[in-house]
Design an enzyme around this catalytic site. Structure first.
Site, PDB file in Angstrom:
ATOM      1  N   ALA A 156       0.818  -1.226   0.000  1.00  0.00           N
ATOM      2  CA  ALA A 156       0.000   0.000   0.000  1.00  0.00           C
ATOM      3  C   ALA A 156       0.847   1.270   0.000  1.00  0.00           C
ATOM      4  CB  ALA A 156      -0.940  -0.004   1.206  1.00  0.00           C
TER       5      ALA A 156
ATOM      6  N   TYR B 285       8.753 -12.564 -15.139  1.00  0.00           N
ATOM      7  CA  TYR B 285       7.625 -11.777 -14.598  1.00  0.00           C
ATOM      8  C   TYR B 285       6.305 -12.386 -15.071  1.00  0.00           C
ATOM      9  CZ  TYR B 285       4.337  -8.047 -13.603  1.00  0.00           C
ATOM     10  OH  TYR B 285       3.247  -7.345 -13.138  1.00  0.00           O
TER      11      TYR B 285
ATOM     12  N   ARG C  52       6.933  -2.650   2.864  1.00  0.00           N
ATOM     13  CA  ARG C  52       8.242  -2.586   3.531  1.00  0.00           C
ATOM     14  C   ARG C  52       8.556  -1.169   3.973  1.00  0.00           C
ATOM     15  NH1 ARG C  52      11.459  -5.135  -1.295  1.00  0.00           N
ATOM     16  NH2 ARG C  52       9.986  -3.679  -2.259  1.00  0.00           N
TER      17      ARG C  52
ATOM     18  N   GLY D  47      -3.551  -3.958 -17.585  1.00  0.00           N
ATOM     19  CA  GLY D  47      -2.479  -3.680 -18.540  1.00  0.00           C
ATOM     20  C   GLY D  47      -1.612  -2.576 -17.964  1.00  0.00           C
TER      21      GLY D  47
HETATM   22  P1  NDP Z   1       4.452   0.061  -7.443  1.00  0.00           P
HETATM   23  O1  NDP Z   1       5.913  -0.192  -7.589  1.00  0.00           O
HETATM   24  O2  NDP Z   1       3.986   1.457  -7.520  1.00  0.00           O
HETATM   25  O3  NDP Z   1       3.926  -0.591  -6.085  1.00  0.00           O
HETATM   26  C1  NDP Z   1       4.330  -1.880  -5.685  1.00  0.00           C
HETATM   27  C2  NDP Z   1       3.976  -2.081  -4.230  1.00  0.00           C
HETATM   28  O4  NDP Z   1       4.365  -3.399  -3.834  1.00  0.00           O
HETATM   29  C3  NDP Z   1       4.690  -1.094  -3.318  1.00  0.00           C
HETATM   30  O5  NDP Z   1       3.804  -0.624  -2.360  1.00  0.00           O
HETATM   31  C4  NDP Z   1       5.773  -1.938  -2.667  1.00  0.00           C
HETATM   32  O6  NDP Z   1       6.036  -1.476  -1.363  1.00  0.00           O
HETATM   33  C5  NDP Z   1       5.077  -3.299  -2.610  1.00  0.00           C
HETATM   34  N1  NDP Z   1       6.013  -4.395  -2.451  1.00  0.00           N
HETATM   35  C6  NDP Z   1       7.002  -4.788  -3.302  1.00  0.00           C
HETATM   36  N2  NDP Z   1       7.695  -5.806  -2.766  1.00  0.00           N
HETATM   37  C7  NDP Z   1       7.126  -6.055  -1.549  1.00  0.00           C
HETATM   38  C8  NDP Z   1       7.402  -6.970  -0.505  1.00  0.00           C
HETATM   39  N3  NDP Z   1       8.401  -7.854  -0.579  1.00  0.00           N
HETATM   40  N4  NDP Z   1       6.616  -6.967   0.595  1.00  0.00           N
HETATM   41  C9  NDP Z   1       5.609  -6.072   0.707  1.00  0.00           C
HETATM   42  N5  NDP Z   1       5.300  -5.168  -0.237  1.00  0.00           N
HETATM   43  C10 NDP Z   1       6.059  -5.166  -1.352  1.00  0.00           C
HETATM   44  O7  NDP Z   1       3.760  -0.825  -8.565  1.00  0.00           O
HETATM   45  P2  NDP Z   1       2.216  -1.119  -8.888  1.00  0.00           P
HETATM   46  O8  NDP Z   1       1.324  -0.370  -7.994  1.00  0.00           O
HETATM   47  O9  NDP Z   1       2.053  -0.947 -10.347  1.00  0.00           O
HETATM   48  O10 NDP Z   1       2.170  -2.671  -8.575  1.00  0.00           O
HETATM   49  C11 NDP Z   1       1.176  -3.264  -7.752  1.00  0.00           C
HETATM   50  C12 NDP Z   1       0.782  -4.606  -8.340  1.00  0.00           C
HETATM   51  O11 NDP Z   1       0.188  -4.398  -9.615  1.00  0.00           O
HETATM   52  C13 NDP Z   1       1.935  -5.586  -8.558  1.00  0.00           C
HETATM   53  O12 NDP Z   1       1.529  -6.877  -8.162  1.00  0.00           O
HETATM   54  C14 NDP Z   1       2.158  -5.535 -10.066  1.00  0.00           C
HETATM   55  O13 NDP Z   1       2.735  -6.721 -10.553  1.00  0.00           O
HETATM   56  C15 NDP Z   1       0.736  -5.323 -10.539  1.00  0.00           C
HETATM   57  N6  NDP Z   1       0.563  -4.787 -11.879  1.00  0.00           N
HETATM   58  C16 NDP Z   1       1.106  -3.585 -12.231  1.00  0.00           C
HETATM   59  C17 NDP Z   1       0.910  -3.085 -13.512  1.00  0.00           C
HETATM   60  C18 NDP Z   1       1.518  -1.798 -13.971  1.00  0.00           C
HETATM   61  O14 NDP Z   1       1.606  -1.574 -15.215  1.00  0.00           O
HETATM   62  N7  NDP Z   1       1.919  -0.902 -13.098  1.00  0.00           N
HETATM   63  C19 NDP Z   1       0.098  -3.822 -14.497  1.00  0.00           C
HETATM   64  C20 NDP Z   1      -0.412  -5.072 -14.018  1.00  0.00           C
HETATM   65  C21 NDP Z   1      -0.205  -5.516 -12.752  1.00  0.00           C
HETATM   66  P3  NDP Z   1       7.457  -1.418  -0.639  1.00  0.00           P
HETATM   67  O15 NDP Z   1       8.510  -1.252  -1.706  1.00  0.00           O
HETATM   68  O16 NDP Z   1       7.338  -0.260   0.292  1.00  0.00           O
HETATM   69  O17 NDP Z   1       7.535  -2.743   0.067  1.00  0.00           O
HETATM   70  C1  8X3 Z   2       2.508  -5.199 -15.698  1.00  0.00           C
HETATM   71  C2  8X3 Z   2       2.083  -5.104 -17.106  1.00  0.00           C
HETATM   72  O1  8X3 Z   2       2.821  -5.509 -19.514  1.00  0.00           O
HETATM   73  O2  8X3 Z   2       4.374  -4.337 -18.051  1.00  0.00           O
HETATM   74  O3  8X3 Z   2       2.020  -6.345 -15.097  1.00  0.00           O
HETATM   75  O4  8X3 Z   2       4.009  -6.700 -17.810  1.00  0.00           O
HETATM   76  S1  8X3 Z   2       3.383  -5.441 -18.153  1.00  0.00           S
END
Ligand code: NDP
Ligand code: 8X3
Length: 256
Positions: free
Chosen positions: A13, A156, A37, A187
């Site tokens: 979050a 990934y 974290r 996406g």
């Molecule tokens: P961000 O990098 O903005 O956020 C990722 C979040 O995950 C951060 O809050 C980070 O917090 C947390 N995180 C990472 N590693 C850990 C860990 N080991 N323990 C606890 N928390 C962790 O990316 P997004 O918001 O885009 O990503 C969120 C989700 O959405 C992911 O699962 C990603 O794969 C998915 N997603 C993203 C897309 C995109 O294009 N952005 C598309 C599709 C899916 P901290 O580093 O403080 O721990």
């Molecule tokens: C994140 C979307 O297309 O960068 O899950 O892998 S992509």
């Protein structure tokens, strides 16, 4: 039960989609457990949500890769924070875009340990209580990368294909318990995701979204709240949520 009477736990979050989910659930009146974290970020978010929405929020540090610490943190939450009605398994990341033959073992470990095993660590800890109560909801943040594979994305994509398999497997394992399981598969979303993927190379990360309008974290969060607010007999099991400009992982219309 209306969202305003529910307690929601959101992993990851501190940024992006998870942070936007916290805002959306707080606006809907939910009680929130938020973790990541980076403790200082979730604590600042908690203060913001309390000030803006009068939300009840408990922020704590959690690294979902640490199985023992995850179990301890979630099992020892203050009694007023139990039970948890909705789990949003959002914590996740990508690292690198190299072909497998040039890939980094540490990048692979980080993706698989977070996106797959981390999601399992949290779910395994919280599900028994949901089952015992006869209800609850798990909403996984998957990806279009769980439906397709693209060059440089093998690991990934494998992690997000695993999220898809775990989501479907959970629905089988939990059938008859009253616990709903969904995946929302976005996406391109403009978050810190690409900066993390490219190890802080923000100029390279920005190119991901050039000439097109990506989803925002808020777009995804609105869908998460919609899924969570369906009546108990309805499970919105799987949603692929794309920017209009995106047709597949690699087919993206750009005005450049
Ligand atoms: P961000 O990098 O903005 O956020 C990722 C979040 O995950 C951060 O809050 C980070 O917090 C947390 N995180 C990472 N590693 C850990 C860990 N080991 N323990 C606890 N928390 C962790 O990316 P997004 O918001 O885009 O990503 C969120 C989700 O959405 C992911 O699962 C990603 O794969 C998915 N997603 C993203 C897309 C995109 O294009 N952005 C598309 C599709 C899916 P901290 O580093 O403080 O721990
Ligand atoms: C994140 C979307 O297309 O960068 O899950 O892998 S992509």
């Amino acid at each position: 039960m209306p969202i305003s009477e529910q307690t929601v736990l959101i992993t990851g979050a501190s940024s992006g989609i998870g942070q936007a989910c916290a805002v959306a659930f707080a606006a809907a009146g939910a009680r929130l457990l938020i973790c990541a974290r980076r403790l200082e970020r979730v604590e600042a978010l908690a203060a913001q949500l309390q000030a803006e929405f009068g939300a009840e929020v408990f922020a704590f540090r959690l690294d979902v890769r640490d199985r023992m610490a995850t179990a301890a943190a979630l099992q020892n939450l203050p009694a007023v924070w139990q039970p948890i009605d909705i789990l949003v398994n959002n914590a996740g990341l990508s690292r690198g875009l190299e072909p497998v033959q040039q890939g980094s073992f540490s990048d692979w470990d980080e993706m698989l340990d977070t996106n797959v095993k981390g999601l399992l660590n949290v779910s395994r800890t919280l599900l028994p209580a949901m089952i015992a109560r006869g209800g609850g909801q798990v909403i996984n943040i998957g990806s279009i990368a769980g439906h397709e594979v693209y060059p440089g994305g093998a690991v990934y994509c494998a992690s997000k294909h695993a999220v898809d398999a775990i989501t479907r497997g959970l629905r089988l394992d939990l059938n008859g318990t009253g616990v709903r399981v969904s995946t929302i598969d976005p996406g391109l979303v403009a978050t810190e995701f690409s900066s993390v993927r490219f190890h802080g190379d923000d100029a390279r990360a920005a190119k991901t979204y050039v000439g097109m309008t990506p989803l925002s974290g808020a777009d995804v969060a609105a869908t998460v709240v919609w899924v969570a607010s369906r009546p108990p007999h309805v499970n919105a099991a799987e949603i692929l949520l794309l920017p209009t400009a995106q047709a597949s992982c690699t087919i993206v219309h750009r005005d450049t």
